[in-house]
Design a protein around this motif. Structure first.
Motif, mmCIF file in Angstrom:
data_model
loop_
_atom_site.group_PDB
_atom_site.id
_atom_site.type_symbol
_atom_site.label_atom_id
_atom_site.label_comp_id
_atom_site.label_asym_id
_atom_site.label_seq_id
_atom_site.Cartn_x
_atom_site.Cartn_y
_atom_site.Cartn_z
ATOM 1 N N LYS A 64 62.131 20.559 16.942
ATOM 2 C CA LYS A 64 63.123 21.613 17.136
ATOM 3 C C LYS A 64 62.698 22.526 18.280
ATOM 4 O O LYS A 64 62.573 23.735 18.131
ATOM 5 N N PHE A 104 68.250 19.763 21.179
ATOM 6 C CA PHE A 104 68.889 20.206 22.422
ATOM 7 C C PHE A 104 70.358 19.796 22.429
ATOM 8 O O PHE A 104 71.218 20.517 22.951
ATOM 9 N N GLU A 106 72.331 19.611 19.820
ATOM 10 C CA GLU A 106 73.052 20.572 18.991
ATOM 11 C C GLU A 106 73.247 21.900 19.714
ATOM 12 O O GLU A 106 74.301 22.523 19.607
ATOM 13 N N VAL A 107 72.210 22.322 20.461
ATOM 14 C CA VAL A 107 72.333 23.574 21.217
ATOM 15 C C VAL A 107 73.441 23.458 22.264
ATOM 16 O O VAL A 107 74.272 24.366 22.417
ATOM 17 N N ALA A 110 76.816 23.601 20.703
ATOM 18 C CA ALA A 110 77.165 24.977 20.345
ATOM 19 C C ALA A 110 77.580 25.769 21.580
ATOM 20 O O ALA A 110 78.533 26.571 21.535
ATOM 21 N N VAL A 111 76.882 25.543 22.701
ATOM 22 C CA VAL A 111 77.243 26.208 23.957
ATOM 23 C C VAL A 111 78.650 25.786 24.388
ATOM 24 O O VAL A 111 79.468 26.614 24.820
ATOM 25 N N HIS A 128 70.996 31.445 22.293
ATOM 26 C CA HIS A 128 69.905 30.507 21.984
ATOM 27 C C HIS A 128 68.645 30.930 22.738
ATOM 28 O O HIS A 128 68.217 30.264 23.696
ATOM 29 N N LYS A 130 65.529 30.821 21.992
ATOM 30 C CA LYS A 130 64.375 29.934 21.914
ATOM 31 C C LYS A 130 64.402 28.848 22.983
ATOM 32 O O LYS A 130 63.380 28.245 23.287
ATOM 33 N N VAL A 131 65.568 28.595 23.538
ATOM 34 C CA VAL A 131 65.711 27.566 24.568
ATOM 35 C C VAL A 131 65.879 28.198 25.948
ATOM 36 O O VAL A 131 65.224 27.794 26.912
#
Length: 411
Positions: A64, A104, A106-107, A110-111, A128, A130-131
């Motif tokens: 993750k 990534f 999933e991120v 979501a974006v 996000h 954390k990314v």
């Protein structure tokens, strides 16, 4: 087929409840009426979900996080797609579908959903942290506002590539010293737990007065053998307390200040942070980010909270109306040569170009220091190994020589 829970009344007016399976609530109601039951409520029950243990384990063990290399590739792809005129939503969706990193993916999905709901790219990325850090989000925001989103992603890819190269050089320079120290630690553990106890049994048979070095070694070995569990608990507790301490704001600030004062590696940490600051400053200033916002973002992205505080001090000085060079001089971070280069850039209006030169200057020094790091640490390691061998020689072989001499004299 879904299961329904019903309440109703039968022919006599008594209340009845139960469950039945049907394709829909209307079909369940028809069935109840056929049974001469007047339905009052019909609610669908949640289907039982069979827990897939393997799927749950894969979810727990799934990575993750997003590596630096994956961010670099993402920036390059976004630059190429944006430059080619591909719509942002379509570009993000395509990258999400083809990415191997499930987290990534999933991120990015979501974006994409946030973009489809009408949010800007910067706001969607900000969700996000954390990314995408504050530097990343700020550069994308500037690219959106100026209509140069492709150039923003190009500059970010260049910056991340320099960051990757710096980390790689640090790993290469510290790999040999770390390997030697680990080997020394393993050797000491083996000697204390296995070798010296065997020798101590031999020495005990002669009932002779042993040299002080031998007594120290045997005492140390006995302590490690008898109290290894206490040492393990103490080491684990110390590491846990240390990591919890550096997670706090005062602890992290104090530790970052201590790192800058470490012998040999402290100046390297400082130059790496300053190279990162000047490079990022030049990139953001050239992109049109306001000066105060540039300093605020850089204070959090240099990787050292102590230097970040000094950069915030520069920001406060500029808010009071002072010149950038004067606030930089008051911070105590920069050498006179670098301050002169800043002053020239401020006077000529080419501050971004001069900061690029300053970043190159620091990076060259870091590169030289990292190449010399192994040469600087090697003598220390040799001396440490020499001391260890000397103590072992005095503690193990000296009594053997004395016992052999005594045996020859007695004969």
């Amino acid at each position: 087929m879904p299961t329904f829970h019903y309440t109703g009344r039968d022919r006599s007016g008594a209340k009845v409840t139960g469950t039945l399976e049907h394709t829909s609530a209307d079909a369940a109601a028809s069935d109840l009426l056929a049974r001469q039951i007047t339905p009052l409520t019909i609610d669908v029950l949640a289907e039982r979900v069979q827990v897939d243990v393997m799927a749950l384990a894969r979810e727990k063990l799934r990575r993750k996080r997003v590596d630096l290399d994956e961010l670099i590739i993402f920036c390059r792809q976004m630059f190429s797609l944006s430059k080619a005129g591909v719509p942002i939503i379509r570009a993000i969706g395509g990258l999400a579908e083809s990415h191997r990193n499930l987290f990534f993916r999933e991120v990015l999905q979501a974006v994409r959903a946030d973009l489809e709901s009408g949010q800007s790219m910067a706001v969607a990325l900000y969700a996000h942290p954390k990314v995408f850090n504050s530097l990343f989000v700020s550069m994308v925001s500037v690219g959106e506002n100026t209509g140069q989103l492709d150039q923003a992603f190009k500059q970010l890819s260049t910056y991340l590539e320099l960051e990757r190269e710096t980390r790689k050089r640090i790993k290469q320079a510290t790999r040999y010293p770390i390997f030697v120290m680990v080997a020394m630690g393993v050797a000491l553990a083996v000697i204390n737990l296995f070798v010296i106890p065997a020798f101590s049994k031999v020495f005990a048979q002669f009932h002779a007065q042993l040299p002080w070095a031998t007594r120290v070694l045997i005492g140390t070995s006995d302590f490690f053998r008898d109290w290894w569990w206490l040492l393990g608990i103490g080491l684990a507790g110390g590491l846990y307390g240390f990591f919890r301490w550096i997670e706090t704001e005062p602890g992290a600030l104090r530790w970052d200040r201590i790192k800058l004062r470490l012998p040999i590696v402290g100046p390297i940490f400082e130059r790496i942070a300053l190279a990162r600051f000047t490079r990022t400053f030049a990139m953001m200033y050239r992109a049109g980010v306001p000066l105060l916002q540039t300093l605020s973002i850089n204070s959090a992205s240099v990787g050292n909270r102590y230097i970040g505080q000094a950069i915030l001090g520069m920001r406060e000085g500029i808010e009071r109306g002072e010149a950038l060079t004067r606030t930089a001089s008051a911070s105590g971070l920069f050498t006179p040569l670098v301050l002169q280069m800043m002053a020239v850039g401020e006077e000529t209006g080419a501050l971004d170009d001069l900061f690029v030169e300053v970043a190159d200057f620091y990076e060259q020094e870091v590169d030289y220091d990292l190449k010399q790091l192994a040469d600087a640490i090697e003598p220390i390691l040799i001396v440490a190994m020499g001391v260890m061998v000397l103590v072992l020689a005095l503690g193990v072989f000296l009594p053997m020589w004395e016992l052999a001499s005594a045996a020859r004299g007695g004969a």
